[in-house]
Scaffold this motif. Structure first.
Motif, PDB file in Angstrom:
ATOM      1  N   GLN A   1       0.833  -1.199   0.000  1.00  8.30           N
ATOM      2  CA  GLN A   1       0.000   0.000   0.000  1.00  8.30           C
ATOM      3  C   GLN A   1       0.875   1.259   0.000  1.00  8.30           C
ATOM      4  OE1 GLN A   1      -2.832   0.153   3.171  1.00  8.30           O
ATOM      5  NE2 GLN A   1      -3.995   1.804   2.246  1.00  8.30           N
ATOM      6  N   LEU A   2       1.948   1.239   0.766  1.00  7.32           N
ATOM      7  CA  LEU A   2       2.881   2.365   0.752  1.00  7.32           C
ATOM      8  C   LEU A   2       3.502   2.545  -0.632  1.00  7.32           C
ATOM      9  CD1 LEU A   2       4.769   2.021   4.148  1.00  7.32           C
ATOM     10  CD2 LEU A   2       3.356   3.930   3.404  1.00  7.32           C
TER      11      LEU A   2
ATOM     12  N   GLY B   1       5.351   5.145  -4.421  1.00  2.00           N
ATOM     13  CA  GLY B   1       6.284   4.588  -5.402  1.00  2.00           C
ATOM     14  C   GLY B   1       6.674   5.578  -6.468  1.00  2.00           C
ATOM     15  N   LEU B   2       5.694   6.288  -7.020  1.00  3.07           N
ATOM     16  CA  LEU B   2       5.994   7.258  -8.071  1.00  3.07           C
ATOM     17  C   LEU B   2       6.789   8.436  -7.531  1.00  3.07           C
ATOM     18  CD1 LEU B   2       5.650   7.913 -11.036  1.00  3.07           C
ATOM     19  CD2 LEU B   2       3.497   9.061 -10.469  1.00  3.07           C
TER      20      LEU B   2
ATOM     21  N   ALA C   1      10.345   7.324  -7.223  1.00  3.24           N
ATOM     22  CA  ALA C   1      10.973   7.285  -8.545  1.00  3.24           C
ATOM     23  C   ALA C   1      11.342   8.694  -9.004  1.00  3.24           C
ATOM     24  CB  ALA C   1      10.049   6.613  -9.552  1.00  3.24           C
ATOM     25  N   CYS C   2      10.445   9.648  -8.799  1.00  2.00           N
ATOM     26  CA  CYS C   2      10.729  11.037  -9.173  1.00  2.00           C
ATOM     27  C   CYS C   2      11.850  11.625  -8.322  1.00  2.00           C
ATOM     28  CB  CYS C   2       9.471  11.891  -9.063  1.00  2.00           C
ATOM     29  SG  CYS C   2       8.229  11.503 -10.290  1.00  2.00           S
ATOM     30  N   ASP C   3      11.864  11.281  -7.039  1.00  3.19           N
ATOM     31  CA  ASP C   3      12.913  11.776  -6.148  1.00  3.19           C
ATOM     32  C   ASP C   3      14.282  11.237  -6.552  1.00  3.19           C
ATOM     33  OD1 ASP C   3      13.743  13.289  -3.872  1.00  3.19           O
ATOM     34  OD2 ASP C   3      13.952  11.402  -2.776  1.00  3.19           O
TER      35      ASP C   3
ATOM     36  N   ALA D   1       7.551   2.623  -8.075  1.00  2.00           N
ATOM     37  CA  ALA D   1       6.450   2.556  -9.038  1.00  2.00           C
ATOM     38  C   ALA D   1       6.666   1.459 -10.068  1.00  2.00           C
ATOM     39  CB  ALA D   1       6.250   3.901  -9.725  1.00  2.00           C
ATOM     40  N   GLY D   2       7.378   0.403  -9.694  1.00  2.00           N
ATOM     41  CA  GLY D   2       7.617  -0.712 -10.603  1.00  2.00           C
ATOM     42  C   GLY D   2       8.727  -0.481 -11.607  1.00  2.00           C
TER      43      GLY D   2
END
Length: 147
Positions: free
Chosen positions: A27-28, A33-34, A37-39, A117-118
Protein backbone atom coordinates in the motif's frame (compact mmCIF):
# COMPACT_ATOMS: atom_id res chain seq x y z
CA UNK A 1 1.93 -32.23 22.05
CA UNK A 2 0.93 -28.95 23.63
CA UNK A 3 4.34 -27.40 22.82
CA UNK A 4 3.94 -28.36 19.17
CA UNK A 5 0.50 -26.72 19.08
CA UNK A 6 1.91 -23.57 20.70
CA UNK A 7 4.74 -23.49 18.14
CA UNK A 8 2.28 -23.99 15.30
CA UNK A 9 0.02 -21.25 16.67
CA UNK A 10 2.91 -18.80 17.11
CA UNK A 11 4.18 -19.61 13.62
CA UNK A 12 0.71 -18.99 12.23
CA UNK A 13 0.50 -15.68 14.11
CA UNK A 14 3.93 -14.70 12.85
CA UNK A 15 2.94 -15.53 9.28
CA UNK A 16 -0.27 -13.51 9.66
CA UNK A 17 1.69 -10.54 10.96
CA UNK A 18 4.25 -10.84 8.16
CA UNK A 19 1.49 -10.89 5.55
CA UNK A 20 -0.06 -7.81 7.19
CA UNK A 21 3.27 -5.99 6.99
CA UNK A 22 3.62 -7.07 3.37
CA UNK A 23 0.16 -5.65 2.58
CA UNK A 24 1.08 -2.36 4.24
CA UNK A 25 4.33 -2.15 2.28
CA UNK A 26 2.46 -2.71 -0.97
CA UNK A 27 0.00 0.00 0.00
CA UNK A 28 2.88 2.36 0.75
CA UNK A 29 4.40 1.53 -2.62
CA UNK A 30 1.11 2.32 -4.32
CA UNK A 31 1.01 5.72 -2.66
CA UNK A 32 4.69 6.68 -2.64
CA UNK A 33 6.28 4.59 -5.40
CA UNK A 34 5.99 7.26 -8.07
CA UNK A 35 7.24 9.99 -5.75
CA UNK A 36 10.27 7.85 -4.84
CA UNK A 37 10.97 7.28 -8.54
CA UNK A 38 10.73 11.04 -9.17
CA UNK A 39 12.91 11.78 -6.15
CA UNK A 40 15.61 9.37 -7.34
CA UNK A 41 15.44 10.87 -10.85
CA UNK A 42 15.70 14.40 -9.41
CA UNK A 43 18.71 13.41 -7.30
CA UNK A 44 20.45 11.85 -10.30
CA UNK A 45 19.69 14.96 -12.39
CA UNK A 46 21.02 17.26 -9.65
CA UNK A 47 24.11 15.11 -9.31
CA UNK A 48 24.85 15.13 -13.03
CA UNK A 49 24.04 18.83 -13.44
CA UNK A 50 26.37 19.74 -10.56
CA UNK A 51 29.19 17.80 -12.16
CA UNK A 52 28.47 19.43 -15.53
CA UNK A 53 28.44 22.86 -13.92
CA UNK A 54 31.75 22.20 -12.22
CA UNK A 55 33.42 21.01 -15.42
CA UNK A 56 31.97 23.83 -17.53
CA UNK A 57 32.79 26.82 -15.35
CA UNK A 58 35.99 25.65 -13.66
CA UNK A 59 38.26 26.67 -16.58
CA UNK A 60 36.68 30.14 -16.69
CA UNK A 61 38.06 31.29 -13.35
CA UNK A 62 35.07 30.48 -11.12
CA UNK A 63 36.84 27.47 -9.67
CA UNK A 64 36.39 27.83 -5.93
CA UNK A 65 32.79 29.06 -5.84
CA UNK A 66 31.51 26.60 -8.45
CA UNK A 67 33.47 23.73 -6.93
CA UNK A 68 32.05 24.44 -3.47
CA UNK A 69 28.46 24.71 -4.67
CA UNK A 70 28.79 21.64 -6.87
CA UNK A 71 30.32 19.62 -4.05
CA UNK A 72 27.48 20.57 -1.72
CA UNK A 73 24.85 19.52 -4.26
CA UNK A 74 26.70 16.30 -5.09
CA UNK A 75 26.95 15.33 -1.42
CA UNK A 76 23.31 16.28 -0.79
CA UNK A 77 22.08 14.18 -3.72
CA UNK A 78 24.18 11.18 -2.76
CA UNK A 79 23.08 11.45 0.88
CA UNK A 80 19.40 11.46 -0.08
CA UNK A 81 19.88 8.44 -2.31
CA UNK A 82 21.84 6.68 0.44
CA UNK A 83 19.13 7.25 3.04
CA UNK A 84 16.33 5.95 0.82
CA UNK A 85 18.31 2.93 -0.38
CA UNK A 86 19.60 1.97 3.07
CA UNK A 87 16.17 2.27 4.68
CA UNK A 88 14.60 0.02 2.07
CA UNK A 89 17.52 -2.43 2.19
CA UNK A 90 17.36 -2.67 6.00
CA UNK A 91 13.64 -3.43 5.90
CA UNK A 92 14.17 -6.04 3.18
CA UNK A 93 16.99 -7.75 5.06
CA UNK A 94 14.85 -7.88 8.21
CA UNK A 95 12.08 -9.48 6.18
CA UNK A 96 14.57 -11.99 4.76
CA UNK A 97 15.40 -13.11 8.30
CA UNK A 98 11.72 -13.71 8.97
CA UNK A 99 11.40 -15.57 5.66
CA UNK A 100 14.28 -17.86 6.68
CA UNK A 101 12.35 -18.74 9.84
CA UNK A 102 9.36 -19.67 7.69
CA UNK A 103 11.58 -21.76 5.41
CA UNK A 104 12.63 -23.82 8.43
CA UNK A 105 8.94 -24.50 9.13
CA UNK A 106 8.31 -25.32 5.45
CA UNK A 107 6.04 -22.30 5.00
CA UNK A 108 6.36 -20.18 1.88
CA UNK A 109 5.92 -16.42 2.08
CA UNK A 110 6.60 -13.83 -0.63
CA UNK A 111 9.72 -11.67 -0.39
CA UNK A 112 9.56 -8.05 0.73
CA UNK A 113 11.07 -5.69 -1.85
CA UNK A 114 10.57 -1.98 -2.36
CA UNK A 115 10.12 -0.65 -5.86
CA UNK A 116 9.80 2.84 -7.25
CA UNK A 117 6.45 2.56 -9.04
CA UNK A 118 7.62 -0.71 -10.60
CA UNK A 119 10.44 0.98 -12.53
CA UNK A 120 13.29 -0.33 -10.39
CA UNK A 121 13.92 -1.80 -6.97
CA UNK A 122 15.14 0.52 -4.25
CA UNK A 123 18.03 -1.18 -2.48
CA UNK A 124 21.80 -1.01 -2.28
CA UNK A 125 22.21 -1.94 -5.94
CA UNK A 126 20.54 1.39 -6.76
CA UNK A 127 23.55 3.21 -5.29
CA UNK A 128 25.94 1.15 -7.41
CA UNK A 129 23.89 1.93 -10.51
CA UNK A 130 23.81 5.66 -9.77
CA UNK A 131 27.56 5.76 -9.18
CA UNK A 132 28.25 3.87 -12.41
CA UNK A 133 25.95 6.20 -14.36
CA UNK A 134 27.67 9.21 -12.83
CA UNK A 135 31.18 7.96 -13.57
CA UNK A 136 30.23 7.18 -17.18
CA UNK A 137 28.66 10.62 -17.57
CA UNK A 138 31.71 12.36 -16.11
CA UNK A 139 34.08 10.50 -18.44
CA UNK A 140 32.01 11.37 -21.52
CA UNK A 141 31.54 14.96 -20.39
CA UNK A 142 35.24 15.37 -19.65
CA UNK A 143 36.09 14.06 -23.12
CA UNK A 144 33.76 16.61 -24.73
CA UNK A 145 35.23 19.46 -22.66
CA UNK A 146 38.77 18.38 -23.54
CA UNK A 147 38.12 18.66 -27.27
Amino acid sequence: MEAACDTLTSTSNLRTQYMAVLREVRQLQDHFGLSIACDVAANITTLLYSIDLSLTFAPMGYQMRIFTISTIFICYSLLRLLVVAETCAAASSGADEVRSLFAECSLEVPPLRFSAAGFFYVDRSLLVSVISITVTYVIVLYQFHSV
